[in-house]
Design a protein around this motif. Structure first.
Motif, PDB file in Angstrom:
ATOM      1  N   LYS A 122       0.831  -1.204   0.000  1.00 40.10           N
ATOM      2  CA  LYS A 122       0.000   0.000   0.000  1.00 40.10           C
ATOM      3  C   LYS A 122       0.866   1.255   0.000  1.00 40.10           C
ATOM      4  N   THR A 123       1.987   1.228   0.704  1.00 42.66           N
ATOM      5  CA  THR A 123       2.910   2.356   0.721  1.00 42.66           C
ATOM      6  C   THR A 123       3.518   2.575  -0.669  1.00 42.66           C
ATOM      7  N   ALA A 124       3.872   1.490  -1.337  1.00 38.61           N
ATOM      8  CA  ALA A 124       4.428   1.606  -2.694  1.00 38.61           C
ATOM      9  C   ALA A 124       3.380   2.173  -3.651  1.00 38.61           C
ATOM     10  N   TRP A 125       2.122   1.728  -3.512  1.00 29.99           N
ATOM     11  CA  TRP A 125       1.049   2.252  -4.352  1.00 29.99           C
ATOM     12  C   TRP A 125       0.834   3.741  -4.085  1.00 29.99           C
ATOM     13  N   ALA A 126       0.870   4.134  -2.796  1.00 29.36           N
ATOM     14  CA  ALA A 126       0.687   5.546  -2.446  1.00 29.36           C
ATOM     15  C   ALA A 126       1.802   6.399  -3.053  1.00 29.36           C
ATOM     16  N   ALA A 127       3.011   5.869  -3.100  1.00 25.06           N
ATOM     17  CA  ALA A 127       4.122   6.602  -3.727  1.00 25.06           C
ATOM     18  C   ALA A 127       3.869   6.779  -5.224  1.00 25.06           C
ATOM     19  N   LYS A 128       3.296   5.757  -5.874  1.00 24.49           N
ATOM     20  CA  LYS A 128       2.983   5.873  -7.299  1.00 24.49           C
ATOM     21  C   LYS A 128       1.883   6.911  -7.527  1.00 24.49           C
ATOM     22  N   VAL A 129       0.888   6.925  -6.636  1.00 17.71           N
ATOM     23  CA  VAL A 129      -0.192   7.910  -6.756  1.00 17.71           C
ATOM     24  C   VAL A 129       0.364   9.317  -6.571  1.00 17.71           C
ATOM     25  N   ASP A 130       1.258   9.486  -5.597  1.00 12.79           N
ATOM     26  CA  ASP A 130       1.871  10.798  -5.378  1.00 12.79           C
ATOM     27  C   ASP A 130       2.669  11.249  -6.599  1.00 12.79           C
ATOM     28  N   SER A 131       3.401  10.326  -7.203  1.00  9.20           N
ATOM     29  CA  SER A 131       4.168  10.656  -8.405  1.00  9.20           C
ATOM     30  C   SER A 131       3.239  11.049  -9.552  1.00  9.20           C
ATOM     31  N   TYR A 132       2.116  10.342  -9.670  1.00  9.82           N
ATOM     32  CA  TYR A 132       1.142  10.656 -10.713  1.00  9.82           C
ATOM     33  C   TYR A 132       0.551  12.048 -10.506  1.00  9.82           C
ATOM     34  N   LYS A 133       0.189  12.372  -9.273  1.00 13.75           N
ATOM     35  CA  LYS A 133      -0.380  13.691  -8.985  1.00 13.75           C
ATOM     36  C   LYS A 133       0.647  14.794  -9.228  1.00 13.75           C
ATOM     37  N   LEU A 134       1.904  14.532  -8.884  1.00 10.62           N
ATOM     38  CA  LEU A 134       2.963  15.502  -9.139  1.00 10.62           C
ATOM     39  C   LEU A 134       3.142  15.714 -10.639  1.00 10.62           C
ATOM     40  N   CYS A 135       3.095  14.636 -11.406  1.00  9.82           N
ATOM     41  CA  CYS A 135       3.229  14.731 -12.862  1.00  9.82           C
ATOM     42  C   CYS A 135       2.095  15.575 -13.444  1.00  9.82           C
ATOM     43  N   LEU A 136       0.866  15.336 -12.979  1.00  8.32           N
ATOM     44  CA  LEU A 136      -0.275  16.114 -13.464  1.00  8.32           C
ATOM     45  C   LEU A 136      -0.123  17.597 -13.138  1.00  8.32           C
ATOM     46  N   SER A 137       0.315  17.890 -11.910  1.00  4.18           N
ATOM     47  CA  SER A 137       0.451  19.298 -11.525  1.00  4.18           C
ATOM     48  C   SER A 137       1.572  19.976 -12.310  1.00  4.18           C
ATOM     49  N   MET A 138       2.647  19.252 -12.612  1.00  4.82           N
ATOM     50  CA  MET A 138       3.726  19.832 -13.414  1.00  4.82           C
ATOM     51  C   MET A 138       3.258  20.076 -14.843  1.00  4.82           C
ATOM     52  N   ASP A 139       2.432  19.180 -15.376  1.00  2.03           N
ATOM     53  CA  ASP A 139       1.869  19.396 -16.714  1.00  2.03           C
ATOM     54  C   ASP A 139       0.972  20.638 -16.746  1.00  2.03           C
ATOM     55  N   ARG A 140       0.149  20.810 -15.704  1.00  2.86           N
ATOM     56  CA  ARG A 140      -0.716  21.986 -15.645  1.00  2.86           C
ATOM     57  C   ARG A 140       0.110  23.268 -15.533  1.00  2.86           C
ATOM     58  N   ALA A 141       1.167  23.213 -14.711  1.00  7.79           N
ATOM     59  CA  ALA A 141       2.018  24.393 -14.541  1.00  7.79           C
ATOM     60  C   ALA A 141       2.726  24.746 -15.852  1.00  7.79           C
ATOM     61  N   ALA A 142       3.220  23.731 -16.557  1.00 12.01           N
ATOM     62  CA  ALA A 142       3.895  23.987 -17.831  1.00 12.01           C
ATOM     63  C   ALA A 142       2.910  24.519 -18.866  1.00 12.01           C
ATOM     64  N   GLY A 143       1.712  23.941 -18.895  1.00  8.17           N
ATOM     65  CA  GLY A 143       0.695  24.424 -19.828  1.00  8.17           C
ATOM     66  C   GLY A 143       0.312  25.868 -19.543  1.00  8.17           C
ATOM     67  N   ASN A 144       0.181  26.214 -18.272  1.00  3.13           N
ATOM     68  CA  ASN A 144      -0.138  27.591 -17.880  1.00  3.13           C
ATOM     69  C   ASN A 144       0.991  28.543 -18.286  1.00  3.13           C
ATOM     70  N   TYR A 145       2.230  28.115 -18.104  1.00  7.15           N
ATOM     71  CA  TYR A 145       3.380  28.941 -18.472  1.00  7.15           C
ATOM     72  C   TYR A 145       3.384  29.209 -19.966  1.00  7.15           C
ATOM     73  N   PHE A 146       3.209  28.165 -20.770  1.00  7.42           N
ATOM     74  CA  PHE A 146       3.236  28.351 -22.221  1.00  7.42           C
ATOM     75  C   PHE A 146       2.070  29.232 -22.689  1.00  7.42           C
ATOM     76  N   LYS A 147       0.905  29.071 -22.056  1.00  4.30           N
ATOM     77  CA  LYS A 147      -0.256  29.872 -22.443  1.00  4.30           C
ATOM     78  C   LYS A 147      -0.034  31.349 -22.112  1.00  4.30           C
ATOM     79  N   THR A 148       0.468  31.653 -20.913  1.00  5.25           N
ATOM     80  CA  THR A 148       0.685  33.047 -20.530  1.00  5.25           C
ATOM     81  C   THR A 148       1.852  33.655 -21.285  1.00  5.25           C
ATOM     82  N   ALA A 149       2.876  32.854 -21.590  1.00  7.48           N
ATOM     83  CA  ALA A 149       4.019  33.360 -22.353  1.00  7.48           C
ATOM     84  C   ALA A 149       3.594  33.695 -23.773  1.00  7.48           C
ATOM     85  N   ALA A 150       2.777  32.869 -24.358  1.00 13.87           N
ATOM     86  CA  ALA A 150       2.309  33.139 -25.722  1.00 13.87           C
ATOM     87  C   ALA A 150       1.392  34.351 -25.740  1.00 13.87           C
ATOM     88  N   ALA A 151       0.570  34.518 -24.695  1.00  8.66           N
ATOM     89  CA  ALA A 151      -0.344  35.655 -24.630  1.00  8.66           C
ATOM     90  C   ALA A 151       0.410  36.965 -24.455  1.00  8.66           C
TER      91      ALA A 151
END
Length: 130
Positions: free
Chosen positions: A39-68
């Motif tokens: 369960k601890t190993a699974w929780a680490a995978k979930v945390d990594s997945y959530k971090l990946c999603l948040s980094m994708d959102r942050a990068a998408g926001n950066y590119f959108k505001t930079a282009a604007a």
């Protein structure tokens, strides 16, 4: 006074180095520990997945505001998509291993029925000539 403090400190120092025996775990406790580990190993995978999603959102926001704002930005490097670990599932190692029980494997088979005595015709003890 100094001598008694010295003796007391030496006694405490030696007790610090004493090693406690390892606790004896039952099969149930071992199974619970394995499940907690999974369960601890699974929780680490979930945390990594959530971090990946948040980094994708942050990068998408950066590119959108930079282009604007008119900044020229380099295209993002091609990274693998975020992998969703899915819901937690645990299969016990004992249940996963499909092996025959010891009784079915023939390890405890009874000996065949005896058809003759265990000893031959030789005498059990030979007389000595004293």
């Amino acid at each position: 006074m100094k001598r008694s403090l010295l003796c007391l400190s030496m006694l405490l120092a030696t007790s610090v180095f004493a090693k406690l025996p390892a606790p004896v775990l039952t099969e149930e406790a071992k199974a619970k520990a394995e499940e907690a580990k999974a369960k601890t190993a699974w929780a680490a995978k979930v945390d990594s997945y959530k971090l990946c999603l948040s980094m994708d959102r942050a990068a998408g926001n950066y590119f959108k505001t930079a282009a604007a704002s008119g900044k020229s930005v380099k295209p993002a490097a091609a990274l693998p998509a975020c992998a969703d670990p899915g819901p937690f599932t645990y299969v016990a190692a004992a249940a996963a291993a499909v092996a025959k029980p010891v009784e079915a494997a023939g390890a405890h088979s009874p000996a065949p029925t005896a058809s003759s005595p265990p000893s031959g015709k030789a005498p059990a003890a030979t007389p000595t000539g004293k």
